[in-house]
Scaffold this active site. Structure first.
Site, PDB file in Angstrom:
ATOM      1  N   ARG A  57     -10.754  18.871  69.522  1.00  0.00           N
ATOM      2  CA  ARG A  57     -11.165  19.642  68.405  1.00  0.00           C
ATOM      3  C   ARG A  57     -12.497  19.668  68.334  1.00  0.00           C
ATOM      4  NH1 ARG A  57     -11.717  17.395  62.286  1.00  0.00           N
ATOM      5  NH2 ARG A  57     -11.982  19.219  61.238  1.00  0.00           N
ATOM      6  N   HIS A  63     -11.703  24.195  58.747  1.00  0.00           N
ATOM      7  CA  HIS A  63     -10.325  24.068  58.272  1.00  0.00           C
ATOM      8  C   HIS A  63      -9.534  25.146  59.218  1.00  0.00           C
ATOM      9  CE1 HIS A  63     -10.770  21.363  54.876  1.00  0.00           C
ATOM     10  NE2 HIS A  63     -10.486  20.750  55.845  1.00  0.00           N
ATOM     11  N   ASN A  99      -9.720  14.235  68.817  1.00  0.00           N
ATOM     12  CA  ASN A  99     -10.528  14.814  68.143  1.00  0.00           C
ATOM     13  C   ASN A  99     -11.659  13.531  67.710  1.00  0.00           C
ATOM     14  OD1 ASN A  99     -11.445  15.319  65.311  1.00  0.00           O
ATOM     15  ND2 ASN A  99      -9.697  15.521  64.217  1.00  0.00           N
ATOM     16  N   GLU A 137      -2.520  21.142  62.695  1.00  0.00           N
ATOM     17  CA  GLU A 137      -3.567  21.565  63.564  1.00  0.00           C
ATOM     18  C   GLU A 137      -3.487  20.962  65.114  1.00  0.00           C
ATOM     19  OE1 GLU A 137      -5.414  19.739  60.196  1.00  0.00           O
ATOM     20  OE2 GLU A 137      -7.107  21.040  60.787  1.00  0.00           O
ATOM     21  N   ARG A 187     -16.801  15.255  48.268  1.00  0.00           N
ATOM     22  CA  ARG A 187     -17.909  16.087  48.133  1.00  0.00           C
ATOM     23  C   ARG A 187     -17.868  17.065  46.996  1.00  0.00           C
ATOM     24  NH1 ARG A 187     -15.775  18.613  53.772  1.00  0.00           N
ATOM     25  NH2 ARG A 187     -14.855  16.687  54.303  1.00  0.00           N
TER      26      ARG A 187
END
Ligand code: ADP
Length: 405
Positions: A91, A180, A7, A384, A241
């Site tokens: 990813r 996600h 990733n 994940e 965010r």
């Protein structure tokens, strides 16, 4: 089959080495500050304390080379040699509208990842750098892309279209994509695996609450709505965010504070959310400590965070006409009983009743609702990397079996 999961961010590379058939993690770690004067690698074999090494990685290729040397070194010998790695799972954040599944990486897939650069300028270029570096160092094995957006490609048009002129969707593919996806997919599948819901007849709401946060409505195994949008800026309040805001705020800031578009972009992505509200931190644990000491803005930031999640739960219950199970996952969702409790309080008339003791005491995976709660509430730790490893294994096997692939 041993799979290397990678990733990549713009200056970082995270990895896990996984025996995918046995679902066993062999090693994990990350390299930070790639391209800086000095880089730092943090690496750990399964079940052991991490080690930190300073070195210089000019690019992602050098960072990955360092990782591979560590994994095969005399001292660590996690594997005997790189030839034991049979597939690499990458990813990739944005797959645009091209991919509703993981893909064996070929020239077309690389081109599609590139096409989505505009949609994910912070992520996709870095992801592609990782793919190219790994292909160079491990040229003989299949490389598989697993997209954050893929699971949400089942959204119906009423959930993915924005109410702006339709030609903008046709021309630029401006729409809700959602992110996600691997996490929402994993926790929903895990509930089916536990026999606690039926894939073909179930309404789930999955709450991924980490630094980045999103909810998904999962109806009969398919994502039908999710809170992130064209980019991961939309939806819930996150660490830094903003999540949903009135779009007019952008024009207002431009006029009143004479901020440029770049400055507003940075304000909404890096200085908003929990950090912006509290003026103290974007990290939930730190905020909770301060809130307990009586800091009013930290208390307020947590309230706004929980209220936004609660509002989305109501929205998705309406979208699916009910909810059989609510699942909490990721850093905040897995670890904060206070946040889970605040989100669920006042939802009793919608059929959500937490068991306060189970909620406080759950470790790892567990049911935290009362037996009479119409909606079961679960905590399921996300994984994940395991999804990426298993997908890479399946696709690598299929590629071996199909001589024309
Ligand atoms: P990322 O999106 O970076 O993968 P994580 O899923 O690791 O994020 O979640 C990080 C968030 O989880 C941080 O806000 C952190 O403070 C929060 N967190 C972790 N443990 C706890 C805890 N025990 N209580 C409250 N928040 C926690």
């Amino acid at each position: 089959m041993i799979v290397l999961v990678i990733n990549c961010g713009s200056s970082s590379l995270r990895f896990q080495l996984i025996e995918a058939e046995e679902r066993k993690r062999l090693a994990r770690g990350h390299v930070e500050r790639i391209g800086a004067v000095s880089s730092i690698a943090t690496l750990a074999q399964s079940g052991q304390d991490p080690e930190r090494h300073g070195f210089k990685a000019e690019d992602h290729g050098q960072a990955l080379n360092f990782v591979l040397e560590y994994l095969t070194s005399e001292k660590f010998k996690v594997i005997e040699g790189v030839e034991q790695i049979e597939a690499v799972g990458h990813r990739v954040v944005h797959g645009g509208e091209h991919f509703s599944d993981s893909m064996l990486i070929d020239d077309e897939v690389v081109e599609a990842i590139r096409e989505a650069f505009d949609l994910a300028p912070l992520h996709n270029p870095a992801n592609l750098k990782g793919v190219q570096a790994a292909q160079k160092l491990l040229p003989k094995v299949p490389h598989v892309a697993v997209f954050d957006t893929a699971f949400h490609q089942t959204l119906p048009p009423e959930a993915y279209l924005y109410a702006i002129p339709h030609r903008l969707y046709r021309r630029y593919k401006i729409r809700r994509y959602g992110f996600h996806g691997t996490s929402h997919y994993y926790v929903s599948r895990r509930l089916y695996e536990l026999g606690e819901a039926n894939r073909s007849d179930s309404k789930l709401i999955t709450c991924h609450l980490g630094n980045g946060a999103s909810l998904a409505a999962v109806h009969n195994g398919r994502s039908v709505d999710t809170s992130m949008g064209l980019t991961p800026l939309a939806g819930l309040v996150m660490g830094t965010r903003s999540g949903d805001i009135d779009p007019s705020i952008v024009f207002y800031l431009n006029e009143k504070e004479e901020m440029t578009l770049n400055e507003i972009h940075s304000l909404l992505n890096r200085y908003s959310g929990l950090l912006g509200l509290s003026g103290y931190a974007g990290d939930m644990r730190a905020l909770m400590e301060e809130a307990e000491e009586g800091d009013v803005r930290c208390q307020q930031a947590i309230k706004v965070f929980c209220y936004r999640v609660k509002s989305y739960i109501g929205q998705y219950m309406a979208a699916m006409n009910g909810c059989d199970a609510l699942i909490f996952t990721a850093g905040i969702g897995e670890n904060s009983h206070q946040v889970r409790s605040r989100i669920c309080s006042g939802l009793e008339s919608l059929g959500i009743e937490l068991d306060p003791v189970a909620n406080r005491e759950v470790k790892g995976e567990g049911l935290i609702s009362r037996s009479e709660s119409e909606t079961a509430v679960w905590v399921i730790p996300t994984d994940e990397e395991m999804v990426i490893a298993i997908d890479a294994m399946k696709i690598a096997r299929a590629a071996h079996q199909t001589p024309w692939a």
